[in-house]
Design a protein around this motif. Sequence first.
Motif, PDB file in Angstrom:
ATOM      1  N   LEU A  38       0.823  -1.203   0.000  1.00 50.67           N
ATOM      2  CA  LEU A  38       0.000   0.000   0.000  1.00 50.67           C
ATOM      3  C   LEU A  38       0.864   1.263   0.000  1.00 50.67           C
ATOM      4  O   LEU A  38       0.547   2.249  -0.647  1.00 50.67           O
ATOM      5  N   SER A  39       1.972   1.207   0.746  1.00 46.91           N
ATOM      6  CA  SER A  39       2.828   2.398   0.795  1.00 46.91           C
ATOM      7  C   SER A  39       3.458   2.679  -0.552  1.00 46.91           C
ATOM      8  O   SER A  39       3.765   3.806  -0.886  1.00 46.91           O
ATOM      9  N   ALA A  40       3.691   1.607  -1.310  1.00 49.03           N
ATOM     10  CA  ALA A  40       4.428   1.798  -2.562  1.00 49.03           C
ATOM     11  C   ALA A  40       3.508   1.836  -3.759  1.00 49.03           C
ATOM     12  O   ALA A  40       3.937   1.650  -4.883  1.00 49.03           O
ATOM     13  N   PHE A  41       2.232   2.080  -3.520  1.00 52.81           N
ATOM     14  CA  PHE A  41       1.245   2.015  -4.589  1.00 52.81           C
ATOM     15  C   PHE A  41       1.623   2.888  -5.785  1.00 52.81           C
ATOM     16  O   PHE A  41       1.587   2.452  -6.923  1.00 52.81           O
ATOM     17  N   GLN A  42       2.015   4.128  -5.478  1.00 49.48           N
ATOM     18  CA  GLN A  42       2.309   5.015  -6.591  1.00 49.48           C
ATOM     19  C   GLN A  42       3.467   4.491  -7.427  1.00 49.48           C
ATOM     20  O   GLN A  42       3.447   4.538  -8.652  1.00 49.48           O
ATOM     21  N   LYS A  99      -9.233  -5.268  -7.023  1.00 49.35           N
ATOM     22  CA  LYS A  99      -9.972  -4.016  -7.074  1.00 49.35           C
ATOM     23  C   LYS A  99      -9.067  -2.856  -6.710  1.00 49.35           C
ATOM     24  O   LYS A  99      -9.052  -1.821  -7.367  1.00 49.35           O
ATOM     25  N   ILE A 100      -8.284  -3.029  -5.663  1.00 51.17           N
ATOM     26  CA  ILE A 100      -7.398  -1.948  -5.241  1.00 51.17           C
ATOM     27  C   ILE A 100      -6.368  -1.668  -6.328  1.00 51.17           C
ATOM     28  O   ILE A 100      -6.078  -0.524  -6.660  1.00 51.17           O
ATOM     29  N   LEU A 101      -5.817  -2.735  -6.885  1.00 45.02           N
ATOM     30  CA  LEU A 101      -4.772  -2.570  -7.884  1.00 45.02           C
ATOM     31  C   LEU A 101      -5.284  -1.830  -9.108  1.00 45.02           C
ATOM     32  O   LEU A 101      -4.551  -1.107  -9.768  1.00 45.02           O
ATOM     33  N   SER A 102      -6.576  -2.022  -9.402  1.00 49.21           N
ATOM     34  CA  SER A 102      -7.100  -1.400 -10.614  1.00 49.21           C
ATOM     35  C   SER A 102      -7.368   0.084 -10.432  1.00 49.21           C
ATOM     36  O   SER A 102      -7.608   0.801 -11.384  1.00 49.21           O
ATOM     37  N   GLU A 103      -7.307   0.573  -9.210  1.00 44.61           N
ATOM     38  CA  GLU A 103      -7.591   1.999  -9.008  1.00 44.61           C
ATOM     39  C   GLU A 103      -6.466   2.854  -9.540  1.00 44.61           C
ATOM     40  O   GLU A 103      -5.309   2.448  -9.549  1.00 44.61           O
ATOM     41  N   SER A 145      -7.289   8.187  -7.379  1.00 42.95           N
ATOM     42  CA  SER A 145      -8.408   7.799  -6.523  1.00 42.95           C
ATOM     43  C   SER A 145      -7.920   6.984  -5.332  1.00 42.95           C
ATOM     44  O   SER A 145      -8.520   7.024  -4.268  1.00 42.95           O
ATOM     45  N   PHE A 146      -6.797   6.270  -5.504  1.00 39.80           N
ATOM     46  CA  PHE A 146      -6.234   5.518  -4.381  1.00 39.80           C
ATOM     47  C   PHE A 146      -5.863   6.471  -3.249  1.00 39.80           C
ATOM     48  O   PHE A 146      -6.078   6.193  -2.072  1.00 39.80           O
ATOM     49  N   SER A 147      -5.269   7.629  -3.622  1.00 37.16           N
ATOM     50  CA  SER A 147      -4.789   8.556  -2.608  1.00 37.16           C
ATOM     51  C   SER A 147      -5.909   9.227  -1.838  1.00 37.16           C
ATOM     52  O   SER A 147      -5.673   9.839  -0.820  1.00 37.16           O
ATOM     53  N   LYS A 148      -7.138   9.093  -2.362  1.00 39.48           N
ATOM     54  CA  LYS A 148      -8.226   9.788  -1.676  1.00 39.48           C
ATOM     55  C   LYS A 148      -8.521   9.179  -0.315  1.00 39.48           C
ATOM     56  O   LYS A 148      -8.987   9.844   0.586  1.00 39.48           O
ATOM     57  N   LYS A 149      -8.229   7.879  -0.205  1.00 43.27           N
ATOM     58  CA  LYS A 149      -8.503   7.253   1.096  1.00 43.27           C
ATOM     59  C   LYS A 149      -7.195   6.957   1.789  1.00 43.27           C
ATOM     60  O   LYS A 149      -6.169   6.769   1.162  1.00 43.27           O
ATOM     61  N   SER A 150      -7.253   6.878   3.119  1.00 39.01           N
ATOM     62  CA  SER A 150      -6.009   6.591   3.830  1.00 39.01           C
ATOM     63  C   SER A 150      -5.673   5.109   3.690  1.00 39.01           C
ATOM     64  O   SER A 150      -6.523   4.286   3.452  1.00 39.01           O
ATOM     65  N   LYS A 151      -4.383   4.808   3.837  1.00 38.14           N
ATOM     66  CA  LYS A 151      -3.921   3.428   3.667  1.00 38.14           C
ATOM     67  C   LYS A 151      -4.600   2.485   4.651  1.00 38.14           C
ATOM     68  O   LYS A 151      -4.816   1.321   4.351  1.00 38.14           O
ATOM     69  N   GLU A 152      -4.923   3.026   5.821  1.00 42.33           N
ATOM     70  CA  GLU A 152      -5.547   2.180   6.846  1.00 42.33           C
ATOM     71  C   GLU A 152      -6.827   1.563   6.331  1.00 42.33           C
ATOM     72  O   GLU A 152      -7.159   0.434   6.653  1.00 42.33           O
ATOM     73  N   VAL A 153      -7.557   2.333   5.512  1.00 42.82           N
ATOM     74  CA  VAL A 153      -8.818   1.818   4.977  1.00 42.82           C
ATOM     75  C   VAL A 153      -8.566   0.588   4.120  1.00 42.82           C
ATOM     76  O   VAL A 153      -9.221  -0.438   4.265  1.00 42.82           O
ATOM     77  N   TYR A 154      -7.556   0.683   3.248  1.00 36.52           N
ATOM     78  CA  TYR A 154      -7.272  -0.447   2.374  1.00 36.52           C
ATOM     79  C   TYR A 154      -6.748  -1.631   3.156  1.00 36.52           C
ATOM     80  O   TYR A 154      -7.062  -2.788   2.870  1.00 36.52           O
TER      81      TYR A 154
END
Lengths: 541, 556
Positions: free
Chosen positions: A195-199, B91-95, B99-108
């Motif tokens: 998650l941290s390295a998503f970008q 689903k997460i990967l496809s974002e 739009s991924f950055s809109k939510k905090s990592k904790e949510v994911y």
Amino acid sequence: MKHEIMKRIPLLAVAVFVATIGFILDGWISIEMMNAIDTVIDKDRELFIQRSLRLMLAVSLLVPSQLLLAYLKGLYKKSAITGAKKHFLKQIFKKDIRSFQSDNNAEYLSCMTNDVKVIESDYIDGLFEIYANVMNFIVGIVVIAYVSVAALGVGILLGVVGMVVSMVMGKPLEKQQKQRSEFYKDYTIYIKEFLSAFQIIKSYGLHAKVKDDFHKKSEHIQERGYQIDRIVSYISATQNFLMMGILYSLMAFSVFLTLKGALTLGGVILIINNMEKILRPLMTISEWLPKLNASKGIFKRIDDLLMIKPSEPESVEINDFKAELTFDQVSFSFEENVVFDETSFRFDKGKKYLVVGPSGGGKSTMLRLIRKYFHPKEGIILLDGTNLNDIIKESYFEQLSNIEQQVFIFEDTIRNNLCLYKEISDAEIWSAIERAGLTQFVKSHAEGLDRMLYDNGKNISGGEKSRLAIARGLLQNAKIIILDEAFSSLDRQTAKQIEKTLLTLEEVTIINVSHVIFEESKALYDATYLVKNQKVSLVEA
Amino acid sequence: MKQLLMKRKKAFAFYLLACFFPVINQLMSQLGFALMIGTVESQSMNQFTLALAVTAGIVVASSLLQLLSRFMRIRFMRDTLLDIRLEAFDKILSESVASFSKKSKEVYLSHLINDINTFEQHFFHRLLNIIFGGGVYVFSIIILMFLDFWFAIGILAVSLGVFAITKTFESKTVALQQQVSELNEQLTVKVSNTFNGLEILKLNNIEEKFLGQTFEAVDHVEKKRFHYTVFTEGQRGLTNSLSFIIFIGILMVLMLKAFDGTSIGKITFMLQLANGCVWPIGQVVPMFNELKASIGIYQKITGTQAGSPEGAEQTSTEQVADVPFAFHHEIKIRDLAFAYDGKVVLDGANFVLQKGKKYLVKGPSGSGKTTLLKLLSKVYEDYDGQITVDGLDYKKVDINSFNHKISNIYQDVFLFEDTLLNNITLFKPMDHSKVEEAVERAGLSELISTRTEGLQMKIEENGKNLSGGQRQRIAIARAILRDSEILFADEATSSLNEQLGRAIEETLLKLDSTVIAISHRFYEGITEKYDAIIEIKNGVLHEYDSKVYFSEGVAL
């Protein structure tokens, strides 16, 4: 901490007593029920009705006793938990000022949210559960013995076998569960990293690889979980088999006794019902005992954390800073590092000092020595000729004012945050606000000085917090103002301005530790110290 | 959800069947018990032996049935849960990054771990319990109806009454529990803040007052918890008493029947069946809600809610972004305004970035430095104002072609469980000499020389075997190797010591790329080589020539 909880024993005793009355009531009801059932075998309808009425009377007392118990149990828990938490907090507060560095604070908080919580759920609750169940067990035994001692004997034997079985089976079960949580821990770490390295993953086009990796990992973890579930299935099936066997054996034995004329039908029913009253407490006690045992270690951990190290004796009270604060041949080491090696320097009253140096060079240590968090290993620090070690902290602190980079905002009004609960006239407050460049901030809301600040100043910018800290510092009217990277959150213009204001304060010693220096104000300092290479040396202008 | 379950029709059918086995077990054991008790009436040794044999058989059969049931269930659960994990991840990967950055990592994180655990607990276990409870109830009533119709009706009525009673308690319990947990959270936050401020409290001799305040907060929480305890314990006690009372009531009714000639064995069986009917409804019905809630969780984490668009690539602007990224002269920021989480970060920012130049971004924490980088690297797209690259609107640029031409060095480094080489080249075939050069310039040579495998050394799970500084150097090597047009760096040297940090900063400043870096470190002789310093103040950007900036306000 255990001591605090022990103080609540009287409340515990009352709750257990009322619980015992409930158990005795249960026992009485069982006996009346047995009597009523036996009239059926004898086909005595009249007697049946009579006994039934007695039974109903006993039953009617159940509800009030349960409600009373709930109330008393709640009272005991409240008192014990409150006592434990307050004791914890009180001890922490008593600690020496140097104990409040950030690592320690995290430890204290973790101890409160984890360890103290475990004490609440395992120890405080456990005490009640164990004592109450012991009483339950005793009552159960008496009731069964009243009907058939033989059945009691067999029952207890079987019960012990049952307990042994569940303990033996319990260990491998626990082991499996532990393994499971280990897998999940690693899996969680992997996901956090992803998650941290998503970008980066997206921008370097690594989707396919990462997806593949994740699929493999998830399959792996699900499979391992499955293997564990299979083992758990075997273990619990065996456990169940044995337990069922035990229960039925007892029942068969009781029925056998009736064939021998040693027991009535009512007696059999009573035994079956009350066996549960004996076995369940035994199970419950065996569940809670290990928890109670485990809490011993936790108490020790808590008490160790709360221990207050004895401080050096201080005897001199001061009420002014008259001339100089001198470091004379001071040496100090922290863990393995030598921070200062026989260095000497001083601060004179009313003068302005700039302190610079590379990060990790010793600037913050110097400040901590000034604030009496540490004592020099060698050499001496003198305040107006008196050894700083001997000076009473509280009286010394009155002379100091600290302005930090990290500002603590209390959940209170701006006024209280500035005055720190001392009585200060509004005129003085506004003067400090102006000098700190805080006027606009305060005037922007209608409540002005009485505006409440919440959540450690979440909605205030870093710059505004710094200015608040500066205003706070000014209001303390201290003789020595220490600034610890206080300008790093401010833009250059504001920083320059405030610096000038501070440097024009009369009769106040300023010690400014900063890596931000402006050409124009350099001249306003009386001296600049460089903290580097284990020495504090004067910098030639 | 249906799709997921139907994917393995046969296994799901077996699963449902397996959930019925416990029902059979319960009925069997009740029968066995009744048989035993029956022998008390008949006083026949033969019947006793027979009953004993039957009971033994039942014990064995039940255990086997239980084992079988479990095996059938866990296999289905394993496969279904795996599917859910993969769906949620995909689903997460496809974002899109935006739009991924809109939510905090904790949510994911919660979606991938906690929510799935909750689903497992709530969906499967509740389903099992619903089938078990429902099955026992239905079968018991049916059997009772065959044995004694009116009695069965009576029991039905009692069970509905009990259900009504338990329902009324439910909502208050949930509400109280939530209140306690909220208050506890608040207390924790309060105490945490107080601990952090204790240094200041002590320096100003005002700890006592705060101790008093904190004590009050503790009292507040514990008072609420007291209410909760009394309520739940009271409810439990009441429920137990009620169940006892009902049991005795049923017993007395049945005993009256015994006077009329019904056999004890039959009565015992009826007693057990009746007792087994009274409570299930009260327990089962709330489980339907939990089941529904868990299906809701599934839909949330796999994005299959009714009406939600599949895949989240479209931004709200619905703009077509397909122009390839071409940067030859300048990137212009005009009247850029952006707010995050309700807080205004940039408000009318103007700036021009010229190709090939090196920019250092400075400002206090929270001022918007990282946000600026994110805006420039097309992570956030919902801003006001304009960003243009050589005149072309940033929003029109194709994200993939953009990503090819830029590289990032951030605080968090993601490492694959693979060789060091692959972690640097990121699985793209690269010229070996270029790799060596990047390794050298990133300061990784030392690490490689200590291992015999060199570049082939295996990076363990999440880079466990590396220090923070080593991980950062790998990120730097990646960026150097990529030789991109723009390099975004966020505290690239913060985990490194002074010496190495200097060397790397120097390397970065010598690259051909346009560099935009955030750093609080100052390296004498090196940091002045940035072409310009950007300071963010009050949502506006100020540019300073680096020479002027550093001679004015720099440490000695």
